[in-house]
Design a protein around this motif. Structure first.
Motif, short mmCIF file in Angstrom:
data_model
loop_
_atom_site.label_atom_id
_atom_site.label_comp_id
_atom_site.label_asym_id
_atom_site.label_seq_id
_atom_site.Cartn_x
_atom_site.Cartn_y
_atom_site.Cartn_z
N THR A 1 42.02 47.83 5.77
CA THR A 1 41.70 46.46 5.34
C THR A 1 42.94 45.63 5.04
O THR A 1 42.82 44.44 4.78
N ASP A 2 44.12 46.24 5.06
CA ASP A 2 45.37 45.51 4.84
C ASP A 2 45.80 44.85 6.15
O ASP A 2 45.34 45.21 7.23
N TYR A 3 46.70 43.89 6.03
CA TYR A 3 47.11 43.08 7.18
C TYR A 3 48.59 43.28 7.49
O TYR A 3 49.41 43.44 6.59
N ILE A 4 48.91 43.20 8.79
CA ILE A 4 50.30 43.14 9.19
C ILE A 4 50.46 42.02 10.22
O ILE A 4 49.51 41.66 10.92
N GLU A 5 51.66 41.50 10.27
CA GLU A 5 52.03 40.54 11.30
C GLU A 5 53.43 40.90 11.74
O GLU A 5 54.23 41.42 10.97
N SER A 6 53.72 40.61 12.99
CA SER A 6 54.98 41.06 13.56
C SER A 6 55.65 39.96 14.36
O SER A 6 55.06 38.93 14.65
N THR A 7 56.89 40.24 14.73
CA THR A 7 57.60 39.34 15.63
C THR A 7 57.13 39.59 17.06
O THR A 7 56.17 40.34 17.27
N ALA B 1 46.38 51.17 16.16
CA ALA B 1 45.67 50.59 17.31
C ALA B 1 45.27 51.66 18.31
O ALA B 1 45.97 52.66 18.48
N ASP B 2 44.16 51.40 18.97
CA ASP B 2 43.73 52.24 20.08
C ASP B 2 44.67 51.94 21.26
O ASP B 2 44.81 50.78 21.67
N LEU B 3 45.31 52.96 21.80
CA LEU B 3 46.32 52.75 22.83
C LEU B 3 45.76 52.25 24.15
O LEU B 3 46.45 51.54 24.88
N LYS B 4 44.52 52.58 24.46
CA LYS B 4 43.96 52.17 25.75
C LYS B 4 43.85 50.64 25.85
O LYS B 4 44.36 50.05 26.80
N GLY C 1 47.94 42.84 31.17
CA GLY C 1 47.18 41.62 31.43
C GLY C 1 45.76 41.85 31.88
O GLY C 1 45.17 40.98 32.54
N LYS C 2 45.17 42.97 31.53
CA LYS C 2 43.81 43.29 31.95
C LYS C 2 42.78 42.73 30.97
O LYS C 2 43.03 42.63 29.77
N ALA C 3 41.63 42.40 31.49
CA ALA C 3 40.55 41.84 30.66
C ALA C 3 40.05 42.83 29.62
O ALA C 3 39.45 42.42 28.62
N THR C 4 40.31 44.11 29.79
CA THR C 4 39.89 45.12 28.82
C THR C 4 40.89 45.26 27.67
O THR C 4 40.70 46.10 26.80
N GLY C 5 41.92 44.44 27.67
CA GLY C 5 42.93 44.48 26.61
C GLY C 5 42.39 43.96 25.30
O GLY C 5 41.36 43.27 25.25
N CYS C 6 43.09 44.26 24.22
CA CYS C 6 42.63 43.87 22.89
C CYS C 6 42.60 42.35 22.71
O CYS C 6 41.91 41.85 21.82
N CYS C 7 43.31 41.59 23.55
CA CYS C 7 43.25 40.12 23.54
C CYS C 7 42.73 39.60 24.87
O CYS C 7 43.06 38.49 25.29
N ARG C 8 41.97 40.45 25.56
CA ARG C 8 41.38 40.13 26.86
C ARG C 8 42.44 39.82 27.93
O ARG C 8 42.22 39.03 28.83
N GLY C 9 43.63 40.37 27.77
CA GLY C 9 44.70 40.19 28.74
C GLY C 9 45.44 38.88 28.60
O GLY C 9 46.32 38.58 29.39
N LYS C 10 45.13 38.09 27.58
CA LYS C 10 45.74 36.77 27.45
C LYS C 10 46.92 36.74 26.49
O LYS C 10 47.70 35.80 26.49
N GLY C 11 47.06 37.74 25.66
CA GLY C 11 48.18 37.78 24.72
C GLY C 11 49.40 38.44 25.31
O GLY C 11 50.52 38.05 25.03
N GLY C 12 49.15 39.46 26.12
CA GLY C 12 50.24 40.16 26.76
C GLY C 12 51.16 40.85 25.77
O GLY C 12 50.80 41.12 24.63
N SER C 13 52.35 41.10 26.23
CA SER C 13 53.33 41.82 25.42
C SER C 13 53.82 41.00 24.23
O SER C 13 54.03 41.53 23.16
N ALA D 1 47.67 41.51 19.45
CA ALA D 1 46.96 41.47 18.17
C ALA D 1 45.74 42.38 18.27
O ALA D 1 45.21 42.60 19.35
N ASP D 2 45.32 42.90 17.14
CA ASP D 2 44.08 43.68 17.07
C ASP D 2 43.51 43.47 15.68
O ASP D 2 43.85 44.16 14.73
N PHE D 3 42.65 42.47 15.57
CA PHE D 3 42.10 42.09 14.27
C PHE D 3 41.27 43.20 13.63
O PHE D 3 41.15 43.25 12.41
N SER D 4 40.71 44.10 14.44
CA SER D 4 39.85 45.15 13.90
C SER D 4 40.62 46.12 13.00
O SER D 4 40.02 46.80 12.17
N ILE D 5 41.94 46.20 13.17
CA ILE D 5 42.75 47.09 12.33
C ILE D 5 43.67 46.32 11.40
O ILE D 5 44.51 46.90 10.72
#
Length: 129
Positions: A17-23, A35-38, A46-58, A62-66
């Protein structure tokens, strides 16, 4: 020791339930937070199955669930303040390098934390010669 080593030690002490933010180099931080590595790797490719639907990239993973609120060029978006105002006991951690320490917002945040008797710590603090 690199940023990833710091994140590993810090994230080992955090709750889900704690939060992190990164550069913009948040891959190690994201893994350290659990985070789940898959979906993370799918995001990097850049795949649609990514945690940001492939739009965040490298650069903007982000993964709000964790509680990984994102890897951004501007860090420290007031998540600790938001948790405090909500009456939450969640911890908000921001990972950043020495380039972020010379900004006014860093010093303002440290001042607010001191005024509110919150702990603040910087792994990028200069060392004595």
């Amino acid at each position: 020791m690199g940023e990833e080593a710091v994140a590993t030690g810090v994230c080992a002490c955090l709750e889900k339930t704690d939060y992190i933010e990164s550069t913009h180099r948040g891959h190690g931080h994201t893994i350290a937070k659990g985070a789940d590595l898959k979906p993370m790797m799918a995001e990097l490719y850049g795949k649609a199955t990514g945690c940001c639907r492939g739009k965040g990239g490298s650069q903007h993973i982000a993964d709000f669930s964790i509680g990984m609120l994102g890897a951004n060029g501007i860090v420290g978006g007031g998540f600790g303040l938001a948790a405090r105002l909500q009456g939450s006991d969640a911890v908000a951690v921001v990972f950043f390098g020495d380039g972020a320490c010379n900004r006014g917002t860093f010093h303002e945040s440290a001042n607010m934390a001191a005024a509110w008797a919150r702990s603040t710590w910087s792994s990028a603090a200069p060392t004595a010669s």
